[in-house]
Design an enzyme around this catalytic site. Structure first.
Site, PDB file in Angstrom:
ATOM      1  N   LYS A 100     -12.669   9.185  -1.385  1.00 41.90           N
ATOM      2  CA  LYS A 100     -12.521  10.399  -2.191  1.00 41.90           C
ATOM      3  C   LYS A 100     -13.807  10.799  -2.894  1.00 41.90           C
ATOM      4  O   LYS A 100     -14.668  11.431  -2.315  1.00 41.90           O
ATOM      5  CB  LYS A 100     -11.353  10.249  -3.156  1.00 41.90           C
ATOM      6  CG  LYS A 100      -9.991  10.214  -2.448  1.00 41.90           C
ATOM      7  CD  LYS A 100      -8.848  10.386  -3.420  1.00 41.90           C
ATOM      8  CE  LYS A 100      -7.491  10.215  -2.747  1.00 41.90           C
ATOM      9  NZ  LYS A 100      -7.180  11.242  -1.753  1.00 41.90           N
TER      10      LYS A 100
ATOM     11  N   PHE B 248       0.904   3.976  -2.351  1.00 41.18           N
ATOM     12  CA  PHE B 248       0.381   4.992  -1.437  1.00 41.18           C
ATOM     13  C   PHE B 248      -1.016   4.577  -1.035  1.00 41.18           C
ATOM     14  O   PHE B 248      -1.940   4.572  -1.850  1.00 41.18           O
ATOM     15  CB  PHE B 248       0.345   6.390  -2.057  1.00 41.18           C
ATOM     16  CG  PHE B 248      -0.104   7.428  -1.054  1.00 41.18           C
ATOM     17  CD1 PHE B 248       0.803   8.006  -0.195  1.00 41.18           C
ATOM     18  CD2 PHE B 248      -1.439   7.784  -0.952  1.00 41.18           C
ATOM     19  CE1 PHE B 248       0.395   8.931   0.760  1.00 41.18           C
ATOM     20  CE2 PHE B 248      -1.856   8.701  -0.005  1.00 41.18           C
ATOM     21  CZ  PHE B 248      -0.936   9.280   0.845  1.00 41.18           C
TER      22      PHE B 248
ATOM     23  N   ASP C 187      -7.183  -1.086  -4.106  1.00 41.64           N
ATOM     24  CA  ASP C 187      -7.335   0.261  -3.560  1.00 41.64           C
ATOM     25  C   ASP C 187      -7.794   1.168  -4.695  1.00 41.64           C
ATOM     26  O   ASP C 187      -6.996   1.645  -5.495  1.00 41.64           O
ATOM     27  CB  ASP C 187      -6.013   0.744  -2.965  1.00 41.64           C
ATOM     28  CG  ASP C 187      -6.132   2.111  -2.318  1.00 41.64           C
ATOM     29  OD1 ASP C 187      -7.092   2.840  -2.625  1.00 41.64           O
ATOM     30  OD2 ASP C 187      -5.258   2.463  -1.498  1.00 41.64           O
TER      31      ASP C 187
END
Length: 399
Positions: free
Chosen positions: A255, A141, A226
């Site tokens: 984030k 993802f 990531d």
């Protein structure tokens, strides 16, 4: 009808249904506690998918944002501002890289890393433009843009969005031999999550990332980590790659970098990689805006000063020990896994019903891949709050 019910009804009527949120309305929040319009308190055990590592409304981050709001919030990159340079310097030092390319969202950071790798492949490695290949892991993802869902293995993320972007090869996650077997002369990068978050907190076998690093170096391809969900102390290290002592060529970050206030993301790499860009070749109106930079600077300061990595590591071990004790009373719980305060509780049945019970008991969490509940409380959660939350979790998962 309660105020929460009216708000949910209004949202369902006017907001596109690309999400199916739980029936909880959050009106106020502080630390790891959120409150609905009726005054009911919940432990936030999702942390906006790890964006709230510092907790909701950390007072120092709020103060930094308020101070910057009184000066200037947006200049675009057409002009310099007083905080972008400091933000890039501090993030470069934190990641051990030479250079930063600031963006806004995690998906933008991933898109930027893909563009970086493709251009590096042409300009530095000598791959014919249009032939560049990037290897990714199954069940990944990395966001929801057309290019990113082009290499997703989730049918829901892909349906109706073709034609897809070419140039990606999918291999088994955690299998370094599969990575090496997929490499060709046109391969420019391997993009991978050090721990797969959305897939259900999947921790790869010990040594996997070290093998990935060695393979990428030997074949002259870029190792892109990531760390959007795993970065900034969430897993008990500042970056999850550090659990195996490896440094990727490119970090994608986001984030928690925004301190729970602003969307802030970035790509970190050395100059021989990010140096492939020239003016006009990539950009973002809001990327590197002064408000985001001020928030990011303060966030990094707090993460380092208060040793959030150590906090997450120690609190995570404590929390997982308690969850494993709870699991002994539920035969449907088959595993508790994770690192730091990124934890997955795996069931052999659908977990949605348990999530409803958690919410009814005052704990906010969410299922992923149907049978896994992800727990990722803010790192500021206290041991007393963990104890109290675990009483509620035990009631929800075992009664």
């Amino acid at each position: 009808m309660t105020l929460s019910q009216r708000i949910i009804q209004q949202t369902n009527e006017y907001c596109a249904h690309n999400y199916h949120p739980k029936d909880v309305v959050i009106e106020q929040a502080s630390g790891c506690i959120v409150v609905d319009p009726e005054g009911r308190e919940y432990y936030d055990m999702l942390s906006a998918y790890s964006a709230h590592n510092l907790g909701h409304r950390h007072p120092e981050v709020v103060a930094a944002a308020v101070e910057q709001l009184g000066k200037v919030t947006l200049t675009s990159r057409a002009f310099h501002n007083t905080v972008l340079g400091e933000f890039c310097q501090k993030l470069a030092q934190l990641t051990g890289k030479d250079m930063i390319l600031p963006m806004n969202t995690g998906a933008e950071a991933v898109e930027t890393a893909i563009k970086t790798a493709r251009r590096w492949g042409v300009d530095v490695k000598g791959v014919v433009d249009g032939k560049q290949q990037i290897i990714v892991a199954e069940n990944n993802f990395h966001g929801r843009t057309v290019t990113v869902v082009s290499f997703s293995t989730d049918p829901t993320a892909r349906r109706g969005y073709g034609p897809f972007t070419d140039g990606f090869v999918v291999v088994e996650y955690g299998n370094a031999d599969a990575l090496e077997a997929a490499i060709t002369d046109n391969t420019v990068a391997f993009l991978v999550e050090p721990i797969q978050g959305e897939a259900g907190i999947v921790v790869p076998p010990e040594g996997y990332l070290r093998k990935v690093r060695e393979i990428c170096t030997r074949h002259n391809i870029l190792f892109i980590a990531d760390e959007i969900q795993t970065g900034f102390a969430r897993t008990g290290k500042m970056f999850a790659c550090q659990h195996e002592g490896v440094v990727p060529d490119i970090f994608t970050l986001g984030k928690a970098l925004g301190g729970g206030i602003m969307p802030v993301s970035a790509v970190a790499a050395n100059k021989d990689i990010l140096g492939v860009f020239e003016p006009g070749s990539h950009g973002s109106t809001f990327g590197g805006n002064p408000l985001a930079c001020a928030v990011g600077i303060k966030t990094m300061e707090i993460l380092v000063r208060d040793d959030y990595a150590k906090q997450a590591r120690e609190k995570g071990e404590y929390f997982m020990d308690k969850l494993r004790e709870i699991a002994k009373s539920n035969p449907h719980i088959i595993q508790v896994r994770g690192k730091g305060l990124l934890v997955g509780v795996v069931f052999d049945i659908e977990a949605q019903g348990y999530v409803k019970k958690l919410i009814a008991n005052g704990v906010l969490a969410k299922e992923t891949h149907e049978c896994i509940i992800r727990f990722a409380p803010p790192i500021v959660i206290t041991y007393e709050q963990i104890d109290d939350a675990c009483v509620k979790i035990a009631k929800a998962l075992t009664e």
